[in-house]
Design an enzyme around this catalytic site. Structure first.
Site, PDB file in Angstrom:
ATOM      1  N   LYS A 185     -49.141 -49.029  16.628  1.00 22.97           N
ATOM      2  CA  LYS A 185     -49.395 -48.607  18.101  1.00 22.97           C
ATOM      3  C   LYS A 185     -50.263 -49.403  18.657  1.00 22.97           C
ATOM      4  O   LYS A 185     -51.364 -49.647  18.753  1.00 22.97           O
ATOM      5  CB  LYS A 185     -50.371 -47.170  17.704  1.00 22.97           C
ATOM      6  N   GLU A 260     -62.320 -53.447  12.793  1.00 24.46           N
ATOM      7  CA  GLU A 260     -62.786 -54.507  13.626  1.00 24.46           C
ATOM      8  C   GLU A 260     -63.167 -53.976  15.080  1.00 24.46           C
ATOM      9  O   GLU A 260     -62.316 -53.692  15.833  1.00 24.46           O
ATOM     10  CB  GLU A 260     -61.496 -55.893  13.770  1.00 24.46           C
ATOM     11  N   CYS A 294     -63.680 -60.192  21.889  1.00 25.15           N
ATOM     12  CA  CYS A 294     -65.131 -59.608  20.938  1.00 25.15           C
ATOM     13  C   CYS A 294     -66.146 -60.409  20.321  1.00 25.15           C
ATOM     14  O   CYS A 294     -67.091 -59.979  20.232  1.00 25.15           O
ATOM     15  CB  CYS A 294     -64.012 -58.928  19.725  1.00 25.15           C
ATOM     16  N   GLU A 392     -71.911 -53.617  25.403  1.00 24.08           N
ATOM     17  CA  GLU A 392     -70.876 -54.493  25.138  1.00 24.08           C
ATOM     18  C   GLU A 392     -70.306 -54.081  26.637  1.00 24.08           C
ATOM     19  O   GLU A 392     -69.533 -53.318  26.997  1.00 24.08           O
ATOM     20  CB  GLU A 392     -69.531 -54.207  24.227  1.00 24.08           C
TER      21      GLU A 392
HETATM   22  P1  NAD Z   1     -60.024 -49.257  22.445  1.00 24.29           P
HETATM   23  O1  NAD Z   1     -60.758 -48.504  21.323  1.00 24.29           O
HETATM   24  O2  NAD Z   1     -59.976 -48.534  23.943  1.00 24.29           O
HETATM   25  O3  NAD Z   1     -58.396 -48.918  22.084  1.00 24.29           O
HETATM   26  C1  NAD Z   1     -58.028 -49.777  21.012  1.00 24.29           C
HETATM   27  C2  NAD Z   1     -56.689 -49.036  20.407  1.00 24.29           C
HETATM   28  O4  NAD Z   1     -57.019 -47.864  19.871  1.00 24.29           O
HETATM   29  C3  NAD Z   1     -55.712 -48.643  21.473  1.00 24.29           C
HETATM   30  O5  NAD Z   1     -54.309 -49.058  21.024  1.00 24.29           O
HETATM   31  C4  NAD Z   1     -56.038 -47.447  21.931  1.00 24.29           C
HETATM   32  O6  NAD Z   1     -54.818 -46.732  22.626  1.00 24.29           O
HETATM   33  C5  NAD Z   1     -56.404 -46.786  20.642  1.00 24.29           C
HETATM   34  N1  NAD Z   1     -57.174 -45.509  20.382  1.00 24.29           N
HETATM   35  C6  NAD Z   1     -57.919 -44.912  21.502  1.00 24.29           C
HETATM   36  N2  NAD Z   1     -58.369 -43.765  21.049  1.00 24.29           N
HETATM   37  C7  NAD Z   1     -57.925 -43.639  19.999  1.00 24.29           C
HETATM   38  C8  NAD Z   1     -57.971 -42.489  18.968  1.00 24.29           C
HETATM   39  N3  NAD Z   1     -58.754 -41.442  19.185  1.00 24.29           N
HETATM   40  N4  NAD Z   1     -57.228 -42.648  17.712  1.00 24.29           N
HETATM   41  C9  NAD Z   1     -56.311 -43.631  17.456  1.00 24.29           C
HETATM   42  N5  NAD Z   1     -56.393 -44.635  18.297  1.00 24.29           N
HETATM   43  C10 NAD Z   1     -56.779 -44.610  19.422  1.00 24.29           C
HETATM   44  O7  NAD Z   1     -60.265 -50.711  22.621  1.00 24.29           O
HETATM   45  P2  NAD Z   1     -59.794 -51.780  23.738  1.00 24.29           P
HETATM   46  O8  NAD Z   1     -60.465 -51.267  25.236  1.00 24.29           O
HETATM   47  O9  NAD Z   1     -58.217 -51.706  23.904  1.00 24.29           O
HETATM   48  O10 NAD Z   1     -60.339 -53.026  23.405  1.00 24.29           O
HETATM   49  C11 NAD Z   1     -61.606 -53.715  23.619  1.00 24.29           C
HETATM   50  C12 NAD Z   1     -62.421 -53.324  22.270  1.00 24.29           C
HETATM   51  O11 NAD Z   1     -62.196 -54.164  21.335  1.00 24.29           O
HETATM   52  C13 NAD Z   1     -63.857 -54.235  22.457  1.00 24.29           C
HETATM   53  O12 NAD Z   1     -64.814 -53.353  22.114  1.00 24.29           O
HETATM   54  C14 NAD Z   1     -63.749 -55.273  21.894  1.00 24.29           C
HETATM   55  O13 NAD Z   1     -64.862 -55.831  21.279  1.00 24.29           O
HETATM   56  C15 NAD Z   1     -62.965 -54.787  20.590  1.00 24.29           C
HETATM   57  N6  NAD Z   1     -62.246 -55.790  19.599  1.00 24.29           N
HETATM   58  C16 NAD Z   1     -62.777 -56.394  18.371  1.00 24.29           C
HETATM   59  C17 NAD Z   1     -62.259 -57.274  17.974  1.00 24.29           C
HETATM   60  C18 NAD Z   1     -62.886 -57.501  16.359  1.00 24.29           C
HETATM   61  O14 NAD Z   1     -62.007 -58.226  15.575  1.00 24.29           O
HETATM   62  N7  NAD Z   1     -63.989 -57.108  16.007  1.00 24.29           N
HETATM   63  C19 NAD Z   1     -61.113 -58.124  18.199  1.00 24.29           C
HETATM   64  C20 NAD Z   1     -60.634 -57.606  19.608  1.00 24.29           C
HETATM   65  C21 NAD Z   1     -61.349 -56.668  20.249  1.00 24.29           C
END
Ligand code: NAD
Length: 498
Positions: A185, A260, A294, A392
């Protein structure tokens, strides 16, 4: 296709990829996908929800239980994995282009990033061939016990938009290489390269149902994947709050989860650091990938002796960074992914002012105003208790703070909920190690920018995650460890009722 031709290509609308077919969503619903540089529509995307997840999981389950994937010989399975890597290599320019068009990440940076994606597949193929090995335990002359690594089943992979293709392949490669089937997804803001991944994997000839992509929103499609009883594991990369929701929602079906999550990583620069290299690394570490990274060093701690000189140098550089069209190779910082995210980042600049920071940034040119541009920004005179130093922001914005000595640097750097990465700059070797040991984070770089080796563990501590990806560290997650106890002597067996 040439680079020029790519620019004139109209993006087709995107479908889901389920059971080896590109299909519309069951509801027929779609959502719009926007170009962050123009805020114009790029295309529309099939909006999957629970019904589509049901179909994708059923296909993945069937491919795992009864399809050829579960019984396929390792060598044959790996042929598909290597083939996918080769096909990605053929598409590198196109993937980089789509990634930049979709996310606003500068093309010079997406080109390097996607060039590494094929290596994710090759790396995990080699890893599985060489290092997915069991252990044997001899118990006197009575038993020989040995472990087997078996695939877990259907892997649900949920990814963010900030490095879409890289992060998708980073999960898909080990999941498939270890013998699982997959439902991916992808993030709703960045569907283009995930669709290309489906095309590439389809072209590899992999059996139907082994790999599936359901586009859609987190709260519907993502949620259904997380709650589905036939999905054994969820590998998630995204925000900390989403991770926490996913853990709660996956509890009823007892899934294993890999998380992550977000970060707010410190970079500590001591007076004795190599000034120019620390400066380059600091600027790259926060402003590359538009600051939507991230592991970005979004909190800078400068030792008091170099503070003034370092801040002056930062200011000069910040004013010279090239903002522009992400498809232009000279662009260093592009527009943020989406209007919604832009509004969030801009709101933090207002908060910074209210909290008493000097907000130092450059002007956005007229032609860039249609895009979601936030210019590289320094939050000067920040203190560690401010929201802008603790939360963040996920944009090209760095809080700048000072410290007196090593003890204070470590204390301030650790005074935060996150624990993803940390960077230390000093020419005192002993101190470099000491600080690296003391920092509460999963990954530390000493006198280095964020250069990664695929063999090493990737992940965060505290609110930045649970578990480690990378190298052989992911094997425990993508496989079940089974122990087989074999009697080779006549051990005692109690004789009840004899
Ligand atoms: P997000 O959490 O909004 O979304 C990530 C994914 O989760 C998307 O595909 C979204 O559709 C899905 N999602 C959202 N709500 C959900 C739910 N209730 N159930 C299941 N899936 C759901 O994150 P984002 O805004 O897309 O990405 C940015 C974030 O990702 C930042 O916080 C960044 O630090 C983090 N990030 C972490 C790493 C790492 O390796 N630690 C790497 C890259 C990004």
């Amino acid at each position: 296709m040439s680079k020029e031709a790519l620019k004139h290509e109209k993006q087709q609308d995107i479908q889901l990829y389920i059971n080896g077919e590109f299909v519309d969503s069951a509801s027929g619903k779609t959502f719009e996908n926007f170009n962050p540089f123009t805020n114009e529509q790029v295309n529309v995307v099939a909006e999957g929800d629970k019904a589509d997840i049901e179909q994708a999981v059923a296909a993945a389950r069937e491919a795992f239980d009864n399809g050829p994937w579960g019984t396929m010989k390792l060598k044959e399975r790996m042929k598909y994995i290597y083939k996918i890597a080769d096909l990605i290599d053929e598409e590198v320019e196109r993937i980089a282009y789509l990634e930049s068009l979709d996310t606003g990440l500068p093309i010079s940076q997406t080109t390097n990033m996607v060039a590494r994606a094929s290596e994710n597949f090759r790396f995990y193929a080699r890893m599985v061939e060489a290092r997915l090995v069991g252990e044997a335990y001899q118990v006197d002359d009575e038993f020989i016990n040995y472990t087997l690594n078996t695939p877990v089943g259907v892997a649900g992979l949920i990814t963010p938009w900030n490095a879409p293709f890289m992060l998708e392949t980073w999960k898909v490669a080990p999941a498939l290489a270890t013998g699982n089937t997959v439902v991916l997804k992808p993030a709703e803001f960045s569907p283009l390269s995930a669709n290309l991944l489906a095309e590439v994997i389809d072209r590899s000839g992999i059996p139907a149902g082994v790999f599936n992509v359901v586009h859609g929103f987190g709260e519907t499609a993502g949620d259904a994947l997380v709650k589905h009883p036939d999905v054994q594991l969820i590998s998630f990369t995204g925000e900390t709050t989403t991770g926490s929701t996913i853990i709660k929602n996956s509890a009823d079906t007892l899934k294993s989860v890999s998380m992550e999550l977000g970060g707010k990583s410190p970079i500590i620069v001591f007076d004795d650091a190599d000034f120019d290299r620390a400066l380059d690394a600091c600027i790259w570490g926060i402003f590359s990938f538009n600051g939507e990274r991230c592991t970005a060093n979004s909190r800078l701690f400068l030792q008091e002796g170099i503070k003034d000189r370092f801040v002056e140098a930062l200011k000069e550089r910040v004013l010279n960074i090239n903002l522009g069209n992400p498809l232009d190779y000279n662009t260093q910082v592009g527009p943020l992914i989406h209007k919604e995210h832009y509004d969030k980042v801009v709101s933090y600049l207002q908060i910074a002012k209210e909290e008493g920071c000097e907000v130092f940034t450059s002007e956005i040119s007229e032609e860039n105003k249609k895009g979601n541009f936030v210019a590289p920004t320094l939050l000067l005179n920040a203190t560690n208790d401010m929201r802008v130093a603790q939360e963040e922001i996920f944009g090209p914005v760095m809080a700048v703070m000072t410290f007196k000595d090593e003890e204070e640097a470590v204390r301030l750097a650790n005074d935060i909920a996150y624990g993803l990465a940390g960077y230390v700059w000093t020419n005192d070797g002993k101190r470099g190690h000491r600080v690296a040991h003391a920092l509460e984070a999963g990954m530390i770089w000493v006198n280095a920018q964020n250069v990664r080796d695929l063999r090493t563990p990737f992940g965060g501590s505290k609110d930045s995650g649970i578990g480690r990806e990378g190298g052989h560290y992911g094997f425990g997650f993508y496989t079940e460890q089974k122990i087989v106890h074999v009697a080779i002597g006549n051990h005692r067996i109690p004789q009840f009722g004899k």
